[in-house]
Design a protein around this motif. Sequence first.
Motif, PDB file in Angstrom:
ATOM      1  N   PHE A  20       0.822  -1.207   0.000  1.00  0.00           N
ATOM      2  CA  PHE A  20       0.000   0.000   0.000  1.00  0.00           C
ATOM      3  C   PHE A  20       0.863   1.267   0.000  1.00  0.00           C
ATOM      4  CE2 PHE A  20      -3.057  -3.129   1.382  1.00  0.00           C
ATOM      5  CZ  PHE A  20      -4.182  -2.769   0.642  1.00  0.00           C
ATOM      6  N   HIS A  21       2.150   1.094   0.105  1.00  0.00           N
ATOM      7  CA  HIS A  21       3.075   2.224   0.128  1.00  0.00           C
ATOM      8  C   HIS A  21       3.887   2.242  -1.165  1.00  0.00           C
ATOM      9  CE1 HIS A  21       2.061   2.627   4.362  1.00  0.00           C
ATOM     10  NE2 HIS A  21       2.250   1.331   4.464  1.00  0.00           N
ATOM     11  N   PRO A  22       3.837   3.338  -1.914  1.00  0.00           N
ATOM     12  CA  PRO A  22       4.520   3.393  -3.217  1.00  0.00           C
ATOM     13  C   PRO A  22       5.992   2.984  -3.175  1.00  0.00           C
ATOM     14  CG  PRO A  22       3.129   5.316  -2.927  1.00  0.00           C
ATOM     15  CD  PRO A  22       3.124   4.579  -1.612  1.00  0.00           C
ATOM     16  N   GLU A  23       6.714   3.400  -2.160  1.00  0.00           N
ATOM     17  CA  GLU A  23       8.131   3.032  -2.080  1.00  0.00           C
ATOM     18  C   GLU A  23       8.311   1.526  -1.869  1.00  0.00           C
ATOM     19  OE1 GLU A  23      10.851   4.887  -2.811  1.00  0.00           O
ATOM     20  OE2 GLU A  23       9.308   6.295  -3.445  1.00  0.00           O
ATOM     21  N   CYS A  24       7.399   0.945  -1.114  1.00  0.00           N
ATOM     22  CA  CYS A  24       7.478  -0.499  -0.884  1.00  0.00           C
ATOM     23  C   CYS A  24       7.122  -1.270  -2.159  1.00  0.00           C
ATOM     24  CB  CYS A  24       6.562  -0.910   0.256  1.00  0.00           C
ATOM     25  SG  CYS A  24       7.148  -0.329   1.872  1.00  0.00           S
ATOM     26  N   ILE A  25       6.178  -0.751  -2.939  1.00  0.00           N
ATOM     27  CA  ILE A  25       5.863  -1.392  -4.218  1.00  0.00           C
ATOM     28  C   ILE A  25       7.113  -1.433  -5.085  1.00  0.00           C
ATOM     29  CG2 ILE A  25       4.646  -1.102  -6.418  1.00  0.00           C
ATOM     30  CD1 ILE A  25       2.202  -0.269  -4.874  1.00  0.00           C
ATOM     31  N   LYS A  26       7.850  -0.336  -5.132  1.00  0.00           N
ATOM     32  CA  LYS A  26       9.092  -0.304  -5.918  1.00  0.00           C
ATOM     33  C   LYS A  26      10.086  -1.330  -5.397  1.00  0.00           C
ATOM     34  CE  LYS A  26       8.687   4.580  -7.072  1.00  0.00           C
ATOM     35  NZ  LYS A  26       9.228   5.920  -6.834  1.00  0.00           N
ATOM     36  N   MET A  27      10.211  -1.413  -4.078  1.00  0.00           N
ATOM     37  CA  MET A  27      11.152  -2.348  -3.471  1.00  0.00           C
ATOM     38  C   MET A  27      10.752  -3.801  -3.765  1.00  0.00           C
ATOM     39  SD  MET A  27      11.935  -2.920   0.579  1.00  0.00           S
ATOM     40  CE  MET A  27      10.298  -3.597   0.813  1.00  0.00           C
ATOM     41  N   ILE A  28       9.469  -4.105  -3.615  1.00  0.00           N
ATOM     42  CA  ILE A  28       8.986  -5.457  -3.882  1.00  0.00           C
ATOM     43  C   ILE A  28       9.192  -5.801  -5.358  1.00  0.00           C
ATOM     44  CG2 ILE A  28       6.924  -6.924  -3.958  1.00  0.00           C
ATOM     45  CD1 ILE A  28       5.888  -5.270  -1.509  1.00  0.00           C
ATOM     46  N   SER A  29       8.893  -4.862  -6.237  1.00  0.00           N
ATOM     47  CA  SER A  29       9.011  -5.090  -7.676  1.00  0.00           C
ATOM     48  C   SER A  29      10.445  -5.389  -8.087  1.00  0.00           C
ATOM     49  CB  SER A  29       8.503  -3.876  -8.451  1.00  0.00           C
ATOM     50  OG  SER A  29       7.150  -3.653  -8.153  1.00  0.00           O
ATOM     51  N   LYS A  30      11.389  -4.758  -7.440  1.00  0.00           N
ATOM     52  CA  LYS A  30      12.802  -4.984  -7.762  1.00  0.00           C
ATOM     53  C   LYS A  30      13.266  -6.384  -7.395  1.00  0.00           C
ATOM     54  CE  LYS A  30      14.322  -0.205  -7.412  1.00  0.00           C
ATOM     55  NZ  LYS A  30      15.142   0.757  -6.657  1.00  0.00           N
ATOM     56  N   GLN A  31      12.533  -7.059  -6.535  1.00  0.00           N
ATOM     57  CA  GLN A  31      12.919  -8.401  -6.095  1.00  0.00           C
ATOM     58  C   GLN A  31      12.593  -9.480  -7.127  1.00  0.00           C
ATOM     59  OE1 GLN A  31      14.815  -8.721  -3.355  1.00  0.00           O
ATOM     60  NE2 GLN A  31      14.640  -6.499  -3.382  1.00  0.00           N
ATOM     61  N   GLU A  32      11.941  -9.088  -8.209  1.00  0.00           N
ATOM     62  CA  GLU A  32      11.601 -10.036  -9.287  1.00  0.00           C
ATOM     63  C   GLU A  32      10.838 -11.252  -8.754  1.00  0.00           C
ATOM     64  OE1 GLU A  32      12.105  -9.347 -12.538  1.00  0.00           O
ATOM     65  OE2 GLU A  32      13.048  -7.445 -12.004  1.00  0.00           O
ATOM     66  N   ILE A  33       9.778 -10.994  -7.993  1.00  0.00           N
ATOM     67  CA  ILE A  33       8.988 -12.085  -7.426  1.00  0.00           C
ATOM     68  C   ILE A  33       7.769 -12.439  -8.274  1.00  0.00           C
ATOM     69  CG2 ILE A  33       9.699 -11.524  -5.076  1.00  0.00           C
ATOM     70  CD1 ILE A  33       6.863 -10.368  -4.663  1.00  0.00           C
ATOM     71  N   SER A  60       1.150  -0.790 -11.837  1.00  0.00           N
ATOM     72  CA  SER A  60       2.147  -0.190 -12.729  1.00  0.00           C
ATOM     73  C   SER A  60       2.313  -1.055 -13.984  1.00  0.00           C
ATOM     74  CB  SER A  60       3.503  -0.043 -12.029  1.00  0.00           C
ATOM     75  OG  SER A  60       4.178  -1.284 -11.977  1.00  0.00           O
ATOM     76  N   GLU A  61       2.524  -0.399 -15.115  1.00  0.00           N
ATOM     77  CA  GLU A  61       2.695  -1.118 -16.381  1.00  0.00           C
ATOM     78  C   GLU A  61       3.897  -2.045 -16.351  1.00  0.00           C
ATOM     79  OE1 GLU A  61       2.415   0.959 -20.081  1.00  0.00           O
ATOM     80  OE2 GLU A  61       0.829   2.258 -19.304  1.00  0.00           O
ATOM     81  N   ASP A  62       4.954  -1.627 -15.681  1.00  0.00           N
ATOM     82  CA  ASP A  62       6.154  -2.457 -15.596  1.00  0.00           C
ATOM     83  C   ASP A  62       5.835  -3.795 -14.927  1.00  0.00           C
ATOM     84  OD1 ASP A  62       9.001  -2.956 -15.850  1.00  0.00           O
ATOM     85  OD2 ASP A  62       9.115  -2.623 -13.685  1.00  0.00           O
ATOM     86  N   ASN A  63       5.094  -3.743 -13.836  1.00  0.00           N
ATOM     87  CA  ASN A  63       4.717  -4.981 -13.151  1.00  0.00           C
ATOM     88  C   ASN A  63       3.726  -5.800 -13.971  1.00  0.00           C
ATOM     89  OD1 ASN A  63       6.330  -4.903 -10.828  1.00  0.00           O
ATOM     90  ND2 ASN A  63       4.948  -3.442  -9.866  1.00  0.00           N
TER      91      ASN A  63
END
Length: 102
Positions: A20-33, A60-63
């Motif tokens: 629910f936090h934009p910065e955490c979404i970025k962090m989770i997304s970088k983990q390639e899960i 996000s489109e990237d995800n």
Amino acid sequence: QTSCNTTQQEIVAILFNLSFHPECIKMISKQEIHSTLVKSLENRSLAGPSMCLMYNLSSSEDNQEKFLSAGISAILLEFAKDNITREETMNKGLVGLLLNMT
């Protein structure tokens, strides 16, 4: 097996809360899960919580692209078909994920 499922459910729940936090979404997304989450849909006890997390991430489109690359399309269609044929309320995570992915 039960202990492992419980641990996996707790991890997904924690990631969902963080999503629910934009910065955490970025962090989770970088983990390639993404492929791991798509695979988790095969486990009925993880499917609902995983879909809710994937819904938040798919904003996000990237995800979205990463989920598509991980093979989510066929699985989503199967879940949608199963939910339409049953006369139950469709999982909110599934509805949101379908909306974001289309």
